[in-house]
Motif scaffolding. Structure first.
Motif, mmCIF file in Angstrom:
data_model
loop_
_atom_site.group_PDB
_atom_site.id
_atom_site.type_symbol
_atom_site.label_atom_id
_atom_site.label_comp_id
_atom_site.label_asym_id
_atom_site.label_seq_id
_atom_site.Cartn_x
_atom_site.Cartn_y
_atom_site.Cartn_z
ATOM 1 N N ILE A 77 0.876 -1.175 0.000
ATOM 2 C CA ILE A 77 0.000 0.000 0.000
ATOM 3 C C ILE A 77 0.914 1.226 0.000
ATOM 4 O O ILE A 77 1.705 1.406 0.932
ATOM 5 C CB ILE A 77 -0.878 0.029 1.267
ATOM 6 C CG1 ILE A 77 -1.692 -1.257 1.406
ATOM 7 C CG2 ILE A 77 -1.803 1.250 1.258
ATOM 8 C CD1 ILE A 77 -2.369 -1.410 2.759
ATOM 9 N N PRO A 78 0.822 2.068 -1.028
ATOM 10 C CA PRO A 78 1.672 3.265 -1.010
ATOM 11 C C PRO A 78 1.225 4.224 0.083
ATOM 12 O O PRO A 78 0.029 4.344 0.360
ATOM 13 C CB PRO A 78 1.452 3.877 -2.405
ATOM 14 C CG PRO A 78 0.214 3.261 -2.930
ATOM 15 C CD PRO A 78 -0.046 1.982 -2.200
ATOM 16 N N CYS A 79 2.167 4.901 0.730
ATOM 17 C CA CYS A 79 1.793 5.922 1.713
ATOM 18 C C CYS A 79 2.717 7.121 1.563
ATOM 19 O O CYS A 79 3.762 7.032 0.928
ATOM 20 C CB CYS A 79 1.761 5.373 3.136
ATOM 21 S SG CYS A 79 3.058 4.233 3.569
ATOM 22 N N ARG A 80 2.314 8.223 2.147
ATOM 23 C CA ARG A 80 3.017 9.482 1.886
ATOM 24 C C ARG A 80 4.041 9.838 2.947
ATOM 25 O O ARG A 80 4.709 10.860 2.829
ATOM 26 C CB ARG A 80 1.995 10.630 1.844
ATOM 27 C CG ARG A 80 1.020 10.510 0.709
ATOM 28 C CD ARG A 80 -0.094 11.510 0.939
ATOM 29 N NE ARG A 80 -0.974 11.574 -0.206
ATOM 30 C CZ ARG A 80 -2.118 12.242 -0.216
ATOM 31 N NH1 ARG A 80 -2.508 12.878 0.872
ATOM 32 N NH2 ARG A 80 -2.861 12.268 -1.293
ATOM 33 N N ALA A 81 4.125 9.060 3.986
ATOM 34 C CA ALA A 81 5.000 9.428 5.108
ATOM 35 C C ALA A 81 5.328 8.184 5.912
ATOM 36 O O ALA A 81 4.780 7.107 5.682
ATOM 37 C CB ALA A 81 4.278 10.440 5.996
ATOM 38 N N ALA A 82 6.230 8.357 6.892
ATOM 39 C CA ALA A 82 6.540 7.270 7.826
ATOM 40 C C ALA A 82 5.269 6.872 8.568
ATOM 41 O O ALA A 82 4.467 7.722 8.946
ATOM 42 C CB ALA A 82 7.594 7.750 8.809
ATOM 43 N N MET A 83 5.086 5.568 8.779
ATOM 44 C CA MET A 83 3.888 5.073 9.457
ATOM 45 C C MET A 83 4.137 4.916 10.956
ATOM 46 O O MET A 83 5.202 4.449 11.376
ATOM 47 C CB MET A 83 3.486 3.711 8.888
ATOM 48 C CG MET A 83 2.853 3.771 7.517
ATOM 49 S SD MET A 83 1.224 4.577 7.552
ATOM 50 C CE MET A 83 1.592 6.105 6.727
ATOM 51 N N ASN A 84 3.136 5.285 11.756
ATOM 52 C CA ASN A 84 3.214 5.116 13.211
ATOM 53 C C ASN A 84 2.491 3.868 13.700
ATOM 54 O O ASN A 84 2.850 3.293 14.716
ATOM 55 C CB ASN A 84 2.589 6.328 13.912
ATOM 56 C CG ASN A 84 3.351 7.602 13.615
ATOM 57 O OD1 ASN A 84 4.570 7.592 13.603
ATOM 58 N ND2 ASN A 84 2.640 8.681 13.340
ATOM 59 N N SER A 85 1.444 3.475 12.989
ATOM 60 C CA SER A 85 0.577 2.412 13.509
ATOM 61 C C SER A 85 -0.172 1.743 12.365
ATOM 62 O O SER A 85 -0.741 2.429 11.516
ATOM 63 C CB SER A 85 -0.421 3.056 14.492
ATOM 64 O OG SER A 85 -1.290 2.116 15.061
#
Length: 321
Positions: free
Chosen positions: A277-285
């Protein structure tokens, strides 16, 4: 029988309500509500319809005076949620009324919280590597408190509640026995697993109780057999320290995320990536729903380009059709 999820036909939906970034997302026991905790000092409870068609209702939980860093639901009660905050308090909330029902004042900034699977006890970890265990019936008096001489990152019970896990900055997982009888003065060490070459950040327990997974600063996720405590395989797709991991409800898939701009979903048995899943930033949870293949995820989203995004989380798994 292995389920195959049609990942290619699924998409994410965005949920906005917090004023600052979301640190933690967690589903309740029957998968109908999601709680989110934020730097804006609030938690919110969202009623989520699994097929995503109805209008989303959310309820604000107000009272903390610092960031809500982690939260978890009572495993036996789908309307009770616990929050851990940097304001040194832990609060229990009724998600129907939005009211705080119990509060405990602890000694440090709380960053981790988890329920024992029978719903009787809550463990809380703080920034000073101190572990506190609370009885939900006598909430203002801690059952157990211990400050560790090394970095303690995440904490979890196994499904039967008789083992307690700590991931450490030493690259180990400490396995402690959790007595059902009246607690002794300490948790008894059962095993120390040398799991990674760098600090172990996060841990997830397979909902079927067969495995647990550990995410590390070495950018690997290791999968362990719960019965003999042996490492079965590693997942190697991420390039940055692994911040957050979660098994889906069948234990068939594992999601892991870091500062890489994607969430990796791998098949637990083969170790192969089945979707990203592409995301725009570092993931926290990241956290899978306990009943449906819906993955909630929240990250930093603070780049200037997407500044309006701060305070959102997303859920992946809705059918595009």
């Amino acid at each position: 029988m292995e389920e195959t999820i049609p990942f290619k036909n699924l998409h994410s939906r965005e949920y906005q309500g917090h004023k600052k970034k979301v640190h933690s997302v967690a589903w309740n026991s029957n998968g109908t509500k999601l709680a989110s905790g934020s730097v804006d000092q609030t938690a919110r409870v969202w009623t989520i319809e699994p097929h995503g068609h109805s209008k989303v209702k959310d309820l604000e939980l107000k009272g903390h005076t610092d960031s809500v860093d982690q939260l978890c639901w009572d495993p036996k009660h789908s309307d009770l949620v616990a929050t851990a905050s940097g304001d040194k308090s832990v609060r229990l909330w009724d998600a129907r009324s939005g009211k705080c029902t119990q509060q405990a004042e602890l000694s440090g900034e709380n960053i981790n919280i988890t329920y024992r699977p029978d719903g009787t006890h809550i463990a809380v970890g703080n920034r000073d590597d101190e572990l506190t265990i609370l009885d939900v019936r006598k909430f203002n008096k801690s059952l157990y408190k211990r400050k560790f001489s090394y970095e303690v990152n995440e904490i979890a019970w196994n499904m039967s509640g008789d083992l307690f896990f700590l991931t450490t900055g030493l690259g180990t997982v400490e396995v402690l026995s959790y007595p059902l009888e009246k607690m002794q003065n300490d948790l008894k060490p059962v095993d120390t697993l040398t799991a990674h070459t760098a600090g172990c950040y996060c841990i997830a327990i397979d909902p079927k109780g067969r495995y647990f997974a550990v995410g590390s600063a070495d950018s690997l996720v290791s999968l362990w057999d719960m019965s003999d405590m042996l490492c079965l395989r590693t997942f190697t797709k991420l390039d940055s320290p692994v911040r957050t991991i979660s098994f889906n409800h069948s234990g068939e898939y594992i999601a892991s995320a870091s500062e890489d701009l994607f969430i990796d979903i791998a098949n637990v048995q083969t170790g192969r990536t089945v979707h990203q899943i592409p995301c725009r930033a570092a993931m926290n949870s990241v956290e899978w729903n306990p009943k449906y293949n819906l993955l909630a995820y929240a990250g930093d989203d603070k780049s200037a380009k997407y500044y309006g995004d701060e305070g959102v989380f997303r859920i992946f798994g809705f059918d595009s059709s």
